[in-house]
Write a protein that holds these residues in place. Structure first.
Motif, PDB file in Angstrom:
ATOM      1  N   ARG A  10       1.129  -1.199   0.195  1.00 36.22           N
ATOM      2  CA  ARG A  10       0.033   0.120   0.258  1.00 36.22           C
ATOM      3  C   ARG A  10       1.183   0.762   0.119  1.00 36.22           C
ATOM      4  O   ARG A  10       0.323   2.864  -0.606  1.00 36.22           O
ATOM      5  N   GLY A  11       1.831   1.045   0.742  1.00 36.27           N
ATOM      6  CA  GLY A  11       3.406   2.779   0.368  1.00 36.27           C
ATOM      7  C   GLY A  11       2.519   3.943  -0.508  1.00 36.27           C
ATOM      8  O   GLY A  11       2.284   4.481  -0.433  1.00 36.27           O
ATOM      9  N   ASP A  12       2.807   3.068  -2.432  1.00 37.45           N
ATOM     10  CA  ASP A  12       3.023   4.089  -2.663  1.00 37.45           C
ATOM     11  C   ASP A  12       1.292   4.997  -2.867  1.00 37.45           C
ATOM     12  O   ASP A  12       1.439   6.046  -3.276  1.00 37.45           O
ATOM     13  N   LEU A  13       0.922   3.999  -3.051  1.00 36.96           N
ATOM     14  CA  LEU A  13      -1.025   4.709  -2.833  1.00 36.96           C
ATOM     15  C   LEU A  13      -1.057   5.328  -1.984  1.00 36.96           C
ATOM     16  O   LEU A  13      -1.572   6.150  -2.405  1.00 36.96           O
ATOM     17  N   TRP A  14      -0.764   5.199  -0.291  1.00 43.27           N
ATOM     18  CA  TRP A  14      -0.812   6.008   0.209  1.00 43.27           C
ATOM     19  C   TRP A  14       0.204   7.543   0.027  1.00 43.27           C
ATOM     20  O   TRP A  14      -0.977   7.796   0.269  1.00 43.27           O
ATOM     21  N   LEU A  15       0.982   6.514  -0.142  1.00 44.97           N
ATOM     22  CA  LEU A  15       2.151   8.527  -0.238  1.00 44.97           C
ATOM     23  C   LEU A  15       1.709   9.244  -1.508  1.00 44.97           C
ATOM     24  O   LEU A  15       1.468  10.466  -1.673  1.00 44.97           O
ATOM     25  N   ALA A  16       1.244   8.068  -2.715  1.00 47.34           N
ATOM     26  CA  ALA A  16       0.849   9.128  -3.936  1.00 47.34           C
ATOM     27  C   ALA A  16      -0.893  10.179  -3.643  1.00 47.34           C
ATOM     28  O   ALA A  16      -1.339  11.295  -3.795  1.00 47.34           O
ATOM     29  N   LEU A  17      -1.941   9.445  -2.778  1.00 44.90           N
ATOM     30  CA  LEU A  17      -3.614   9.790  -2.406  1.00 44.90           C
ATOM     31  C   LEU A  17      -2.679  11.308  -1.065  1.00 44.90           C
ATOM     32  O   LEU A  17      -4.129  11.686  -0.960  1.00 44.90           O
ATOM     33  N   ALA A  18      -1.757  10.957  -0.014  1.00 45.25           N
ATOM     34  CA  ALA A  18      -1.376  11.977   0.598  1.00 45.25           C
ATOM     35  C   ALA A  18      -1.507  13.124   0.668  1.00 45.25           C
ATOM     36  O   ALA A  18      -2.691  14.486   1.576  1.00 45.25           O
ATOM     37  N   PRO A  19      -1.699  14.126  -1.202  1.00 49.52           N
ATOM     38  CA  PRO A  19      -1.180  15.258  -1.162  1.00 49.52           C
ATOM     39  C   PRO A  19      -2.997  15.739  -1.126  1.00 49.52           C
ATOM     40  O   PRO A  19      -3.345  17.176  -0.679  1.00 49.52           O
ATOM     41  N   LEU A  20      -4.238  14.691  -1.140  1.00 46.02           N
ATOM     42  CA  LEU A  20      -5.378  15.319  -1.318  1.00 46.02           C
ATOM     43  C   LEU A  20      -5.808  16.044   0.350  1.00 46.02           C
ATOM     44  O   LEU A  20      -6.460  16.879   0.734  1.00 46.02           O
ATOM     45  N   TRP A  21      -4.877  15.742   1.726  1.00 43.05           N
ATOM     46  CA  TRP A  21      -4.916  16.232   2.860  1.00 43.05           C
ATOM     47  C   TRP A  21      -4.093  17.696   2.956  1.00 43.05           C
ATOM     48  O   TRP A  21      -3.949  18.377   4.349  1.00 43.05           O
ATOM     49  N   LEU A  22      -3.320  17.760   1.952  1.00 45.37           N
ATOM     50  CA  LEU A  22      -2.192  19.103   2.104  1.00 45.37           C
ATOM     51  C   LEU A  22      -3.485  20.193   2.360  1.00 45.37           C
ATOM     52  O   LEU A  22      -4.968  20.912   1.742  1.00 45.37           O
ATOM     53  N   ASP A  23      -2.962  21.525   2.908  1.00 42.05           N
ATOM     54  CA  ASP A  23      -3.738  22.540   2.991  1.00 42.05           C
ATOM     55  C   ASP A  23      -3.400  23.701   1.490  1.00 42.05           C
ATOM     56  O   ASP A  23      -3.741  25.108   1.733  1.00 42.05           O
ATOM     57  N   ARG A  24      -3.324  22.804   0.178  1.00 41.31           N
ATOM     58  CA  ARG A  24      -3.995  23.240  -0.784  1.00 41.31           C
ATOM     59  C   ARG A  24      -4.737  22.528  -1.990  1.00 41.31           C
ATOM     60  O   ARG A  24      -4.704  21.612  -0.985  1.00 41.31           O
ATOM     61  N   GLU A  25      -5.777  23.500  -2.886  1.00 39.43           N
ATOM     62  CA  GLU A  25      -6.325  21.967  -3.634  1.00 39.43           C
ATOM     63  C   GLU A  25      -5.295  21.454  -4.941  1.00 39.43           C
ATOM     64  O   GLU A  25      -4.188  22.015  -4.657  1.00 39.43           O
ATOM     65  N   PRO A  26      -5.486  20.068  -4.728  1.00 43.98           N
ATOM     66  CA  PRO A  26      -4.295  19.328  -5.589  1.00 43.98           C
ATOM     67  C   PRO A  26      -4.636  19.783  -6.984  1.00 43.98           C
ATOM     68  O   PRO A  26      -5.460  20.712  -7.848  1.00 43.98           O
ATOM     69  N   SER A  27      -3.532  20.107  -8.213  1.00 38.96           N
ATOM     70  CA  SER A  27      -3.657  19.993  -8.899  1.00 38.96           C
ATOM     71  C   SER A  27      -3.482  19.910  -9.425  1.00 38.96           C
ATOM     72  O   SER A  27      -4.408  18.241  -9.711  1.00 38.96           O
ATOM     73  N   GLU A  28      -3.852  19.730 -10.919  1.00 39.46           N
ATOM     74  CA  GLU A  28      -3.755  18.993 -12.511  1.00 39.46           C
ATOM     75  C   GLU A  28      -2.931  17.771 -12.569  1.00 39.46           C
ATOM     76  O   GLU A  28      -3.504  16.677 -12.878  1.00 39.46           O
ATOM     77  N   ARG A  29      -2.108  18.184 -12.220  1.00 41.96           N
ATOM     78  CA  ARG A  29      -0.796  16.707 -12.450  1.00 41.96           C
ATOM     79  C   ARG A  29      -1.073  16.451 -11.194  1.00 41.96           C
ATOM     80  O   ARG A  29      -0.625  14.839 -10.809  1.00 41.96           O
ATOM     81  N   ASP A  30      -1.182  17.074  -9.633  1.00 39.65           N
ATOM     82  CA  ASP A  30      -1.353  16.237  -8.749  1.00 39.65           C
ATOM     83  C   ASP A  30      -2.519  14.657  -8.996  1.00 39.65           C
ATOM     84  O   ASP A  30      -1.753  13.764  -8.085  1.00 39.65           O
ATOM     85  N   TYR A  31      -3.582  15.370  -9.466  1.00 37.39           N
ATOM     86  CA  TYR A  31      -4.867  14.151  -9.709  1.00 37.39           C
ATOM     87  C   TYR A  31      -4.162  13.143 -10.774  1.00 37.39           C
ATOM     88  O   TYR A  31      -4.499  11.733 -10.604  1.00 37.39           O
ATOM     89  N   ALA A  32      -3.199  14.096 -11.956  1.00 33.03           N
ATOM     90  CA  ALA A  32      -3.333  12.634 -12.531  1.00 33.03           C
ATOM     91  C   ALA A  32      -2.087  11.502 -12.376  1.00 33.03           C
ATOM     92  O   ALA A  32      -1.961  11.028 -12.569  1.00 33.03           O
ATOM     93  N   HIS A  33      -1.259  12.240 -11.124  1.00 31.87           N
ATOM     94  CA  HIS A  33      -0.310  11.470 -10.775  1.00 31.87           C
ATOM     95  C   HIS A  33      -0.931  10.219  -9.552  1.00 31.87           C
ATOM     96  O   HIS A  33      -0.760   9.123  -9.440  1.00 31.87           O
ATOM     97  N   MET A  34      -2.156  11.008  -8.826  1.00 32.06           N
ATOM     98  CA  MET A  34      -2.712  10.098  -8.002  1.00 32.06           C
ATOM     99  C   MET A  34      -3.145   8.819  -9.896  1.00 32.06           C
ATOM    100  O   MET A  34      -4.188   7.612  -8.632  1.00 32.06           O
ATOM    101  N   VAL A  35      -4.130   9.377 -10.136  1.00 34.41           N
ATOM    102  CA  VAL A  35      -5.055   8.187 -11.153  1.00 34.41           C
ATOM    103  C   VAL A  35      -3.791   7.348 -11.891  1.00 34.41           C
ATOM    104  O   VAL A  35      -3.820   6.414 -11.696  1.00 34.41           O
ATOM    105  N   GLU A  36      -2.445   7.873 -11.745  1.00 35.19           N
ATOM    106  CA  GLU A  36      -1.614   7.398 -12.349  1.00 35.19           C
ATOM    107  C   GLU A  36      -1.523   6.141 -11.672  1.00 35.19           C
ATOM    108  O   GLU A  36      -1.147   4.717 -11.909  1.00 35.19           O
ATOM    109  N   VAL A  37      -1.220   6.211 -10.781  1.00 35.44           N
ATOM    110  CA  VAL A  37      -0.957   5.553  -8.747  1.00 35.44           C
ATOM    111  C   VAL A  37      -2.085   4.503  -8.890  1.00 35.44           C
ATOM    112  O   VAL A  37      -2.099   2.995  -9.005  1.00 35.44           O
TER     113      VAL A  37
END
Length: 128
Positions: A10-37
């Motif tokens: 699960r490690g890669d998946l957890w780390l890829a999704l962690a930015p959902l909880w940051l104090d900023r909206e994820p960028s399209e690039r962030d979302y694309a990376h999350m979808v890829e993982v």
């Protein structure tokens, strides 16, 4: 399951999704990376939902509520340790308790999660 198995599975998946909880909206690039993982894992949307609710949200929501939390980015090593520790104890009454309170621990990032799941569904050619 031991700690190394959790990190491997699960490690890669957890780390890829962690930015959902940051104090900023994820960028399209962030979302694309999350979808890829997410696409690398053979998990249904329902399985992803419960992973989000039970495996991640109890740990990640504490970061949002903490005054001294990390807001711009996470220390991956420290975060992985917290996620593994939580998931090693996620059995019996703890699992049931987190399931019961998962609406509270996910509500602050629910809109981001829904946006991600829409993107995952589109990438898979599924409908939500």
């Amino acid at each position: 399951m031991n700690a190394q198995q959790l990190v491997d599975e699960r490690g890669d998946l957890w780390l890829a999704l962690a930015p959902l909880w940051l104090d900023r909206e994820p960028s399209e690039r962030d979302y694309a990376h999350m979808v890829e993982v997410v696409q690398r894992y053979d998990m249904t949307l329902n399985e992803l939902e419960w992973m989000f609710r039970l495996e991640m949200a109890p740990v990640m929501s504490r970061h949002q509520l903490s005054i001294a939390s990390e807001w711009r980015q996470f220390n991956d090593r420290k975060l992985m340790q917290q996620l593994v520790n939580h998931n090693m104890r996620l059995k019996g009454w703890r699992r049931k308790s987190w399931a019961l309170f998962s609406g509270l621990t996910t509500m602050m990032v629910r809109h981001r999660w829904n946006a991600l799941m829409n993107r995952v569904a589109v990438a898979r050619g599924e409908q939500i």
